[in-house]
Each structure stands twice: as structure tokens, then as C-alpha cells.
Design an enzyme around this catalytic site. Sequence first.
Site, PDB file in Angstrom:
ATOM      1  N   GLY A 133       0.778  -1.224   0.000  1.00  0.00           N
ATOM      2  CA  GLY A 133       0.000   0.000   0.000  1.00  0.00           C
ATOM      3  C   GLY A 133       0.808   1.271   0.000  1.00  0.00           C
ATOM      4  O   GLY A 133       0.245   2.364   0.011  1.00  0.00           O
ATOM      5  N   THR A 137      -1.651   2.733  -6.885  1.00  0.00           N
ATOM      6  CA  THR A 137      -2.365   1.757  -7.711  1.00  0.00           C
ATOM      7  C   THR A 137      -3.218   2.524  -8.717  1.00  0.00           C
ATOM      8  O   THR A 137      -3.828   3.542  -8.371  1.00  0.00           O
ATOM      9  CB  THR A 137      -3.262   0.864  -6.831  1.00  0.00           C
ATOM     10  OG1 THR A 137      -2.437   0.061  -5.988  1.00  0.00           O
ATOM     11  CG2 THR A 137      -4.135  -0.050  -7.678  1.00  0.00           C
ATOM     12  N   HIS A 846      10.658  -6.572  39.101  1.00  0.00           N
ATOM     13  CA  HIS A 846      11.844  -5.824  39.501  1.00  0.00           C
ATOM     14  C   HIS A 846      11.598  -4.329  39.652  1.00  0.00           C
ATOM     15  O   HIS A 846      11.883  -3.729  40.690  1.00  0.00           O
ATOM     16  CB  HIS A 846      12.974  -6.069  38.495  1.00  0.00           C
ATOM     17  CG  HIS A 846      14.144  -5.172  38.675  1.00  0.00           C
ATOM     18  ND1 HIS A 846      14.257  -3.967  38.003  1.00  0.00           N
ATOM     19  CD2 HIS A 846      15.213  -5.255  39.466  1.00  0.00           C
ATOM     20  CE1 HIS A 846      15.356  -3.364  38.373  1.00  0.00           C
ATOM     21  NE2 HIS A 846      15.975  -4.127  39.264  1.00  0.00           N
TER      22      HIS A 846
END
Length: 887
Positions: A133, A137, A846
Site C-alpha cells: 500500500g 495503484t 523488579h
Amino acid sequence: MTQHTTLILPFSQIRAKDLPLVGGKGANLGEMTHAGFPIPPGFCLTTIAFQQFMAACPDADEIYRLLDAVTPSDVEAVRRIGQQVRQTLLAVPVPPVVATAVGQQWQQLGTNRAYAVRSSATAEDLPDASFAGQQDTYLNVIGEAALLDAIRRCWVSLFTDRAILYRSQNHFPHREVQLSVVVQQMVMAEKSGILFTADPLTGHRHTLTIDASFGLGEALVSGLVSPDSYRVDKRAQTIIARQIADKQVAIFPEKEGGVRQEPLDPPRRNETVLSDAQILALAEMGGRIEAHYGTPQDIEWAITGGEIYLLQARPITSLYPIDGLQSPDATLRIYFSIGHQQNMTRAMPPLSLSNFPLLIPIGRGRSRFENAYIRFSGGRLFVDLTTLLRHPLLRRVAFGVTSQFDALGPETLRAAMQRPEFQGKRRAHLSLPALKFVAGFMRQALSALWRQDLTGFVARTNALIDRFLEETARQLKTHPAGKAQIEAVLTQMAAIFPFFMNWVPQALAGEMAKRLLTRLACKWLEPDEVEALTLGLPGNVVTEMNLAVGDLADLARQSPQLAAWFEQLGDDGRSWLEQAAQLEGSAPFMAAWEAFIEKYGARGQAEIDIMMPRWSEEPLPVLQVIAGALRQEAGSHRIQHHKLVQAREAAVARLLATAGRGLLGGLRRRLFRRLVHVVTEVGGMREHHKLVAVRFLQGVKEILLQNAAALAAAGKLARPDDIWFLTWEEAVAIWEEDGERVTAVIPQRRADLARYQKLTPPLVITSDGETPAVQYHVDDAPPGALLGNPVSPGVVEGVVRVVRDPNTETLNPGEILVAPFTDPGWTPLFINAAGLIMEVGGSLTHGSVVAREYGIPAVVGVRGATKTLQTGQRVRVDGSRGVIEIL
């Protein structure tokens, strides 16, 4: 081949191997044509045609020079250079030899036909990238002149602003990305859409989704229309959900070429696009395409005259891989991410992954290299919780444990358990050896909680650990490099877990005592006093390490030359230290530095990954933190810690005084004294096992590097660091093989690791690939606020700094640390932090523990925080409610 056949290839002559010539889209169309799928005929202009077009441009070298100079952050430069490049190339004619070849193909396919012209980049539709894309096109192209113009514009669209930015951000060299052009007979679609052979949102591999709209697919792809959505169970070939949208517009072809956008009549807007038969026919075809490629596919389709046509197919690049998570018995399995438990979600190479089945004996299979409960996928570790979740009592244990590492853990597991495939399965049972182990372990933990005198236990354990590691190192060095030494390492690995049992039951007793103490004390103490009961505990290896870093900064202050030299800290920590040792007054600092590295040099970022550099190898991260600490008041770290100790002692004294009153006061005082004893003596031991593991692995790493050098010298490895891309089983076998079979897979494994690093691992995933989505919710959170798990109370406003790699990035005093995760390798950054925002984590991970020790507000489990927040933004962190407000 003739020149024309290298310039043009019809679909019927294209295979997957032709990707360098025709790009991803072209190769897929050729493959599907060859496999007999209904592909409209067409041809590809190869990358050779593109090269000839670029060669016809006299300014091509200057174009690439400009593009190489682009930085992703300079969007304005991208716009300016992109426009200049496109204007230059649009003036370049299609080379005559290319135009002639196109004309011949056009005549063969039909001069009275309309065509679709699309790009096909050579880096497009690869497993680790999606260029789809990004180029233009052109639909319904009619006539030879229009076709040639569309082809040229397609070539030029390789240089749209978006395409330039994507390549720059993902480090694809502009000159190396070539463009093929696909010319395909136009399908005058009555209906069109997109089909995913796996659910792109949940990852479920057995759910196929179809989006559909009227007319050409361009309306859907460009976002002009909300499509109908259908979901199909691929196994049963049944429609399981449908959503009919209000489709206000459609795109249709014009007779003379081009397309038009047209509003739909009100009755048709809410019609279903697909009949049940068409839905199932598309699903059946999608399944066949997925089976052909062996991976889930993103497919564009069209229907005209009742016939289905496939326009293109490409892999779905957003799915988390499940290659290593397949169910062993065809039942649904539920996996929890060990990376989230360890607060380290980086992908790891095969050797690091294969450490864990060796270190953890529970679930070990017939081979020492296998473990029934530990699985690898996408470069990450997962634990199979299915057995626990199917047991009514043990699932409560699983919920309780996972909640400590991510507050959404239990809810996410419950969401996975709602799958019909999981429901109704018989209750799981633990094996007799497992039951004996759990019973014995809990007996030791309860004895430590209520009976054992734990005075001095940490000091005795530390001495025991030092002796064990010294003896282990001595034994390993008795073997020369080779198979025997690798086998000796594997033997020692098997001894680590049993060794942990010398103190892990007591450490668990410490955690149990913390929970009991804070829960029972709520009746007699204020909330801040309850919080203080578990802070500033002795024997915590992470706290001691942080204090040692602060002590190093105080020693550096004693030498003005050394303190000034810290201002010149570059990117080579070792070289900097060599020069620092020559400075006047630096001897006390250097002696303390050597002692620090001797004790903590095995630590580092992502330290459970044996491939990652340790501080003994790359000291720069610690030096950067010391440089930052020099800008703070001398001794401030000790003052802060002392305040925590005083607050804890004061809270204990008040608790014993207030709870000791009344008829049962004596019993309560005795109970609290016992709990305080356990918390004080062993409540800080939760990181001891990890420190032992990383110290052990540091010695293993040194041995591996020696063996890797020997293997490379013998021609069995191409280079020494290939060793990380073997498994332990292969590291044993390679000494007796020619090496070619083993090393042949290394280039692909390197590429896989690079691809996996770009993926975000899920907290929970099923063997069907589903990743249940569960969100935090705070009723009165401001609009746009980020939500997470509040793990350290308080509110702070400040500037954030996003840190992804503590080896190359540091934190300025007073900034709010935003991190994907933290482990002990990140701990020195906390000296400068005013607050913590973390993408993963729970109350016992942690970062949460360290934040509470430092008294800074913290919110963890904030999904996507390192992408949403940007360095320099000002935020308010509410560590009491789990809300981050962007100011």
C-alpha cells in the site's frame, strides 16, 4: 532469456524464486496462477525494467544521495526531497525497449481490455516487513498510452513521502529496494474485499475474517466505506459472526477508463454484501491458499458474474508466531509469557532459550534438552499453564502468582479459559513426583515461616553461594575446550535448581510473611506505615547494588580530576577507565570499582539472555549512572535508604505497641514479632536465585566463547558469535559432525532474531494463536490518560525520558523513566528517576520493588507506553491510582 523476457514475465512463468525480479506481489500472483487459483491474467515488468528507467534519468545518483541523507525525524525534508525526486522522474520517458515489450504483452492479453496497474517492491510482503500500500495503484487503465503512463507513475510512487519514511525508519537502503510493476486484467467487481485466514485482531488461527463492500475494493482499502464483516470457523466451515455495515458509497469503473465514487441508494446501503454460500466459498478458497503457503494470508478478492477472483495474497505480518506453541495432544493449551514474569521481553537467540529446560527440572522430558512446560516461540519463553488452570485448586495458585507479575494476568487467563475448546475438559492431575516436590517445598517454607531461627541466614547463604560458584568454576576449568567441557557445563546446569533449594523456601517464607504482616497490620497502622513495614530490608542484593553505585559516585567526588573526567565520558567505557586510573586521586575509586565489578559484573541489561553484554564486558551503563549521580548531593542515596530503615523500624515499634494492647495483645505481639523477624531476616532474598544464575551464566559464557573460537578455527563455525544461534544440543553435536548441517541454519536464525525483536510478545497466548485482550479501567481517569497497574504510591509531575536500551541511554536526575521493562541491569538508572512508567510488570516485578524502595511513584503494565509517550513530554504519574496524564 531474451532481453524482452527479462523485462517482462507473464504470471504463468513466475514462481516464488523470482521475487528479486518481480517483487512480493508479483511472485505471489505467479505462485497462485501456477497452483490453479482463479487469478486474472497479467504480467510483471521486472526490476530490470525499473533499473533501465532509473538509468535513463541523468540525475539518478543525485536522487539516491539525497534519499540516503534523509532522517526519519525530519519530516519536512522528506516532503521537500520526495517532491523533488518525483518531479524529476515524471519527466523521464519510459525506455523504448521497455515500451515495446509492454506493447507486445498488451496486444497478447487484449487491447480492448481494461487493466489494473500496481507496484510490487522487492522488499514487499516479506515475513518481517510490509511495504504493501505504500506505492500507488491505477485502476481501469484503458489504452496503450494510458498503460505506459500508469507504469511510469507506479515506478515514481516508490518515492512517495510515506515510502521514503518507511524505508528510512526500517533501515532499508533506498537503492536496494527495486520496484516491479504488476499489470493485471481488470475485474469489474460487483463485490470485493479482504480476507484474512487468521483473525488479525486476536491472532486466532482457526478464525477466518472477511470484509466486503459493493463495487471495487478501492473503497474499502482507502477507508471510504465501512465494510460488512464476517467471521468463519475454518475447522467446522461455519459462519460464527456477521456484522452488516451502513455502506454509504462504492467505487465503480468508468467506461472510458478510471473510476468514480458513487453514493448507494438507502435500501442497498444496509444489504448484506455476501450470501452464505459466497462467504463459505471464499473461506474454502482462503484455506487452500493458506495451506499452499503454509502461513496465514491477507487476500484481496473480487466477485463478478458470480465468479470469485483472487487479486493478490501476502503473509499477515502482524501475527505473533506460534510455531513452538502447538498443542501436543490437539487440546487447547494456554501459555503465559516468562518474559513478563522476568520483566524482560526482548527476543533471545536459540542458545539462551535452550538454557531454561536445562536449568528447570520440573517437566523435563525423556531428553535433558526438553521440558513439557517450557516452550519457545518468536524468540521468547512461555510456560504452559494448562494443567494448573484445569485444576480447581491449582488455578487459584496460577492466578495468584501471575497477578504478581502483571495485574491483568488472572483476568487474561480467565478470558482464554472461556474458549469452548477449553471448557468441559477433564480435570488435570499433578504427577506423584510433582506432588511430592510441592509438598516437601511447602513444608520447608512453612517451617521457615513459623519455626526456624533465621538470624544471620542471609550471610550464611551468601557464603554458601560463593563457595558453590568457586567450586563450579574450578571443576569446569579442569576440562579443555571441546565436547567434554560442554558436557561438564550441562552437568553443572542440572545442579543449579537443587542448589536453589538451600534458600528459596526461606525466601518464599519471607514473601508470605510480608503479605501476612501488611494484611494484618492494616487494623493498627496508617496506610503509609503499612507500606513502610517492607521497605529498606537488609540482604536485598538489588538494594545493596544500588547503594554501591552511589558509594562509587561519592568516592569519585573525592578526586576533582576524576569528577571532571566523568564529564568527558564517551562511548567506550573500557578506554575511559584506563585513562581514569592515571588521574591523581583516582586510586580509591578504582579499587572500589574493581570490587564492584567482581561482585556485580555478571549483571547487565536483559541478563537472562546469555548473549547480552555484562557490565564486566561493557561498563559504560554503570559509569553513565555514576556521572548522573555526581550531579546530586553527596550521600543522598544513603540518606534515602536510612530514612526507609527508620520508617520501617518506627512502623514496627508502633505496630507492636498498638497491637499488643487488650485481652489478646500478648498473642498478637508474639505473632507480629515472628512475622517481623522473618521479614527482616529473609524478606530481601527474592533476587538471590537470579543473582546466582547470572553469575553462573557469566562463567558459562566465558567457556562458550573459548569453545566458539576453537570451533571457528576448526572451520565448524563461520565466526565465533555463531555459537549463540545453536541450541545446547547442537553445541554438543557439532564437535562430532562436519558442522555444515548445524551451521546451515544460522543465517536464517539470525534473520529470525532480528524479525522477532520487532514483535511485541503477548502476556497470554493459546496454542490457537489467540491473545486475549484485557484493559485496565479507572472510573474517573481524565480523557486520553494512559492506564496501568499502580505499584508504588504517590504523585509526581515531570518530564519523561523513554529508554529502550540502558547500555546506550541514560537518565537525567528528576526525569520520569519510561521503559519497556526493567531488570537488575536497569537498576542504576533508578538513582536519577523521579517516577517509573513501564510497559510490563506487576507488584513483585523488579521495577516495582525498586520503585517502592526508592519511594518514587510507579505505574506498570502500561501497554505501548514507549510508543505513546515521547522524551520531553510532561506528564503526571499517579502511582496510587494507576493513571498517567499527559500534560
